[in-house]
Design a protein around this motif. Structure first.
Motif, PDB file in Angstrom:
ATOM      1  N   THR A   1       4.881  -4.310   5.039  1.00 53.47           N
ATOM      2  CA  THR A   1       5.849  -5.320   5.458  1.00 53.47           C
ATOM      3  C   THR A   1       5.332  -6.744   5.297  1.00 53.47           C
ATOM      4  N   ASP A   2       4.043  -6.916   5.056  1.00 48.19           N
ATOM      5  CA  ASP A   2       3.497  -8.255   4.870  1.00 48.19           C
ATOM      6  C   ASP A   2       3.479  -8.690   3.406  1.00 48.19           C
ATOM      7  N   ARG A   3       4.105  -7.921   2.528  1.00 42.08           N
ATOM      8  CA  ARG A   3       4.232  -8.276   1.112  1.00 42.08           C
ATOM      9  C   ARG A   3       5.353  -9.296   0.940  1.00 42.08           C
ATOM     10  N   THR A   4       5.179 -10.245  -0.002  1.00 40.03           N
ATOM     11  CA  THR A   4       6.192 -11.277  -0.220  1.00 40.03           C
ATOM     12  C   THR A   4       6.620 -11.314  -1.685  1.00 40.03           C
ATOM     13  N   LEU A   5       7.865 -11.748  -1.895  1.00 37.67           N
ATOM     14  CA  LEU A   5       8.456 -11.841  -3.232  1.00 37.67           C
ATOM     15  C   LEU A   5       8.679 -13.311  -3.564  1.00 37.67           C
ATOM     16  N   HIS A   6       8.338 -13.701  -4.801  1.00 39.60           N
ATOM     17  CA  HIS A   6       8.409 -15.113  -5.187  1.00 39.60           C
ATOM     18  C   HIS A   6       9.196 -15.287  -6.487  1.00 39.60           C
ATOM     19  N   GLY A   7       9.863 -16.436  -6.594  1.00 45.95           N
ATOM     20  CA  GLY A   7      10.517 -16.818  -7.828  1.00 45.95           C
ATOM     21  C   GLY A   7       9.549 -17.556  -8.740  1.00 45.95           C
ATOM     22  N   ALA A   8      10.084 -18.122  -9.800  1.00 46.97           N
ATOM     23  CA  ALA A   8       9.241 -18.776 -10.802  1.00 46.97           C
ATOM     24  C   ALA A   8       8.463 -19.952 -10.215  1.00 46.97           C
TER      25      ALA A   8
ATOM     26  N   GLN B   1      10.693  -6.832 -16.938  1.00 55.15           N
ATOM     27  CA  GLN B   1       9.579  -6.830 -15.991  1.00 55.15           C
ATOM     28  C   GLN B   1      10.020  -7.288 -14.603  1.00 55.15           C
ATOM     29  N   LEU B   2      10.909  -8.276 -14.559  1.00 57.50           N
ATOM     30  CA  LEU B   2      11.381  -8.773 -13.264  1.00 57.50           C
ATOM     31  C   LEU B   2      12.159  -7.704 -12.510  1.00 57.50           C
ATOM     32  N   ALA B   3      12.969  -6.944 -13.237  1.00 56.08           N
ATOM     33  CA  ALA B   3      13.707  -5.854 -12.589  1.00 56.08           C
ATOM     34  C   ALA B   3      12.739  -4.819 -12.027  1.00 56.08           C
TER      35      ALA B   3
ATOM     36  N   LYS C   1      10.956  -6.252  -8.867  1.00 57.58           N
ATOM     37  CA  LYS C   1      11.772  -6.210  -7.650  1.00 57.58           C
ATOM     38  C   LYS C   1      11.865  -4.796  -7.096  1.00 57.58           C
ATOM     39  N   ASP C   2      12.005  -3.814  -7.991  1.00 55.02           N
ATOM     40  CA  ASP C   2      12.018  -2.423  -7.539  1.00 55.02           C
ATOM     41  C   ASP C   2      10.671  -2.053  -6.901  1.00 55.02           C
ATOM     42  N   PHE C   3       9.586  -2.449  -7.562  1.00 53.11           N
ATOM     43  CA  PHE C   3       8.246  -2.183  -7.055  1.00 53.11           C
ATOM     44  C   PHE C   3       8.060  -2.809  -5.675  1.00 53.11           C
ATOM     45  N   HIS C   4       8.485  -4.052  -5.521  1.00 50.64           N
ATOM     46  CA  HIS C   4       8.364  -4.757  -4.246  1.00 50.64           C
ATOM     47  C   HIS C   4       9.107  -4.009  -3.137  1.00 50.64           C
ATOM     48  N   SER C   5      10.320  -3.566  -3.434  1.00 52.95           N
ATOM     49  CA  SER C   5      11.113  -2.849  -2.432  1.00 52.95           C
ATOM     50  C   SER C   5      10.461  -1.533  -2.040  1.00 52.95           C
ATOM     51  N   VAL C   6       9.918  -0.825  -3.032  1.00 52.90           N
ATOM     52  CA  VAL C   6       9.257   0.454  -2.754  1.00 52.90           C
ATOM     53  C   VAL C   6       8.026   0.243  -1.883  1.00 52.90           C
ATOM     54  N   GLU C   7       7.233  -0.783  -2.184  1.00 58.39           N
ATOM     55  CA  GLU C   7       6.033  -1.040  -1.386  1.00 58.39           C
ATOM     56  C   GLU C   7       6.391  -1.342   0.070  1.00 58.39           C
ATOM     57  N   ILE C   8       7.443  -2.091   0.277  1.00 57.04           N
ATOM     58  CA  ILE C   8       7.888  -2.369   1.644  1.00 57.04           C
ATOM     59  C   ILE C   8       8.327  -1.079   2.330  1.00 57.04           C
TER      60      ILE C   8
ATOM     61  N   SER D   1       7.176 -12.999  -9.041  1.00 58.46           N
ATOM     62  CA  SER D   1       5.942 -12.306  -8.678  1.00 58.46           C
ATOM     63  C   SER D   1       6.092 -11.661  -7.310  1.00 58.46           C
ATOM     64  N   THR D   2       5.181 -10.759  -7.020  1.00 61.59           N
ATOM     65  CA  THR D   2       5.056 -10.182  -5.689  1.00 61.59           C
ATOM     66  C   THR D   2       3.597 -10.277  -5.279  1.00 61.59           C
ATOM     67  N   TRP D   3       3.359 -10.593  -3.994  1.00 64.50           N
ATOM     68  CA  TRP D   3       1.996 -10.811  -3.499  1.00 64.50           C
ATOM     69  C   TRP D   3       1.755  -9.968  -2.263  1.00 64.50           C
ATOM     70  N   THR D   4       0.579  -9.366  -2.182  1.00 59.87           N
ATOM     71  CA  THR D   4       0.158  -8.648  -0.993  1.00 59.87           C
ATOM     72  C   THR D   4      -1.179  -9.193  -0.526  1.00 59.87           C
ATOM     73  N   PRO D   5      -1.387  -9.279   0.796  1.00 63.18           N
ATOM     74  CA  PRO D   5      -2.687  -9.732   1.280  1.00 63.18           C
ATOM     75  C   PRO D   5      -3.772  -8.667   1.195  1.00 63.18           C
ATOM     76  N   HIS D   6      -3.378  -7.425   0.852  1.00 62.21           N
ATOM     77  CA  HIS D   6      -4.337  -6.321   0.861  1.00 62.21           C
ATOM     78  C   HIS D   6      -5.100  -6.235  -0.459  1.00 62.21           C
ATOM     79  N   GLY D   7      -5.868  -7.275  -0.736  1.00 61.63           N
ATOM     80  CA  GLY D   7      -6.635  -7.289  -1.968  1.00 61.63           C
ATOM     81  C   GLY D   7      -7.668  -8.393  -1.958  1.00 61.63           C
ATOM     82  N   ALA D   8      -8.729  -8.185  -2.730  1.00 55.54           N
ATOM     83  CA  ALA D   8      -9.796  -9.172  -2.826  1.00 55.54           C
ATOM     84  C   ALA D   8     -10.452  -9.070  -4.189  1.00 55.54           C
ATOM     85  N   ARG D   9     -11.003 -10.194  -4.621  1.00 61.88           N
ATOM     86  CA  ARG D   9     -11.811 -10.226  -5.838  1.00 61.88           C
ATOM     87  C   ARG D   9     -13.270  -9.980  -5.466  1.00 61.88           C
TER      88      ARG D   9
END
Length: 466
Positions: free
Chosen positions: A157-164, A140-142, A145-152, A179-187
């Motif tokens: 460009t405002d997406r961030t990648l985080h460790g444990a 899942q981590l692999a 990371k691929d998903f994060h790179s593709v989104e960028i 994990s990867t986080w994007t600000p483009h989302g809301a509950r």
């Protein structure tokens, strides 16, 4: 754990929480309109909203089989986020920049929904905490990371990648290693949004007839048991219920998704979980989950239960199988072990529309006046809004009230999709696909390998996504 005390079906928890709306009158007989919209969910209501705002004198009629928000619009996970089905395929068909334009439009759509809700005073418990997607295995981590790179690469460009450690500072998901986080989302609260939107549309002068199933759509005609509505434009906005229309059995596949919601959790339990940012939460499993921390401090979590019913059948008012409830509860406890003694208050199911190429589309056939939007593959809370604005622009262009716009030039406009296979091939294919995804997830949970399990790659090819 027994599910005896768990409410099952009843449309969804969102309606148990709010109550179903007072019924609107069915179609009283034959009628005419400038535009007739089939379906009173997000797509149909947003389309009516933007058309009426653009041209206030339009006579618009919405026909809904049950009540506005009965389908996916009142049962989803409350993820207002920037995902759009088919972006990678559109990049292959129309080039990378075209897909980037689609993605940027989706990023902006999250803000647009929040803007309209605020302007129209729709209180839908919206909290913009972004979207956090976690990885719990090396494979899942692999993928993450691929998903994060593709989104960028698609302009996020405002997406961030985080460790444990950084992931745990947001939400303490058991076993999360990144994990990867994007600000483009809301509950949000899905039923509050759709009920509020229906009220706003009606106040603008749009006619809504509920308890009015459309049995057949023809050029300039929407046929119901109570009469026929004639209009120059007939717009199909029926998503997962499209297969119930005459001639549409193989257009979009009604994929089933199920959810559970806990009782409100005490502060002591939230201290063990965190989640103070109230991000919408997903993972990188093949049979993925989606979750939110609700406004009243429950966890609502969803995933695939019985993914597809033979013959494109739909559920009975959201009722889901006990085995699915247990599987989702087990997933909840695996992700958040301190919830082990928590009661599951409600469980339900709903259907979403899946095109054969897994690409959301917006179409207006200028020769017939027939239009449609959908095939969101579970990303419809925001995508419906962009689809509605695109339909508005296509109709204004066709009627001579406007010209081409940035939205009509997006690659999903007038995209053509082939039909699904007939039964039993359709049922066998979907069952095999999700059996393979679940098997891949089980193998990855115990494997130290960083690569995606080969079984999942076979499932991707079977689905038409590989």
């Amino acid at each position: 754990m027994s599910t005896v005390s768990t409410a099952n079906g009843g449309i969804s928890f969102w309606y148990a929480d709010q109550g179903t709306p007072l019924p609107r009158e069915p179609l009283p007989g034959d009628a005419t309109a400038d535009i007739c919209i089939i379906g009173g969910g997000y797509t149909g209501l947003w389309t009516a909203y933007y058309l009426k705002k653009a041209v206030p004198f339009l006579n618009i009629t919405v026909l809904e089989a049950k009540f506005c928000g009965y389908g996916a619009s009142g049962r989803n996970g409350g993820w207002l986020y920037n995902g759009v089905a088919g972006r990678d395929r559109y990049a292959k068909l129309h080039g990378h920049e075209a897909a980037v334009r689609l993605q940027r439009s989706m990023n902006d759509t999250v803000s647009e929904v929040i803007r309209v809700a605020d302007e129209e005073k729709i209180d839908a418990d919206i909290h913009r905490g972004g979207v956090l997607e976690v990885a719990c295995t090396p494979a899942q981590l692999a993928r993450l990371k691929d998903f994060h790179s593709v989104e960028i690469a698609f302009g996020e460009t405002d997406r961030t990648l985080h460790g444990a450690r950084e992931t745990a500072e947001r939400v303490r998901v058991n076993g999360a290693i990144g994990s990867t986080w994007t600000p483009h989302g809301a509950r949000l609260h899905p039923a509050k949004l759709v009920k509020g939107l229906a009220d706003v549309v009606e106040a603008l002068g749009v006619t809504i007839h509920e308890s009015t199933p459309v049995t057949e759509i023809k050029p300039k005609h929407a046929v119901t048991p109570y009469g026929t509505v004639r209009a120059p434009y007939i717009l199909r906005c029926t998503e997962g219920f499209t297969a119930g229309l005459k001639g549409e059995k193989r257009t979009w596949l009604p994929m089933n998704s199920s959810m559970i919601v806990t009782e409100p959790l005490p502060e002591s339990l939230w201290e063990t979980i965190g989640w103070n940012g109230r991000e919408t939460l997903g993972d990188m499993a093949h049979a993925y989950m989606y979750a939110q921390r609700t406004a009243d401090d429950r966890i609502a979590l969803g995933g695939r239960g019985v993914p597809y019913r033979y013959g494109s059948a739909t559920d009975n008012d959201g009722r889901t199988q006990p085995a699915t409830i247990e599987a989702l509860r087990d997933l909840l406890v695996r992700l958040f072990p301190t919830t082990a003694g928590t009661r599951i208050a409600h469980a339900w199911s709903g259907v979403l529309g899946v095109p054969r190429d897994w690409c959301a589309t917006v179409t207006l056939d200028r020769s017939t006046g027939l239009g449609w939007a959908g095939g969101y593959v579970g990303s419809g809370v925001a995508t419906t809004n962009l689809a509605a604005r695109t339909l508005r622009d296509l109709i204004q262009q066709d009627s001579g009230q406007g010209g081409p716009t940035e939205l009509t030039a997006l690659p999903w406009a007038n995209h053509k999709v082939r039909r699904w296979e007939p039964e039993p091939l359709r049922w066998l294919g979907v069952q095999s696909m999700y059996a393979a995804y679940r098997a891949a997830d089980r193998r990855e949970l115990t494997s130290p390998r960083a690569g995606t399990d080969p079984i999942a790659k076979i499932a991707d090819r079977l689905a038409g996504r590989g």
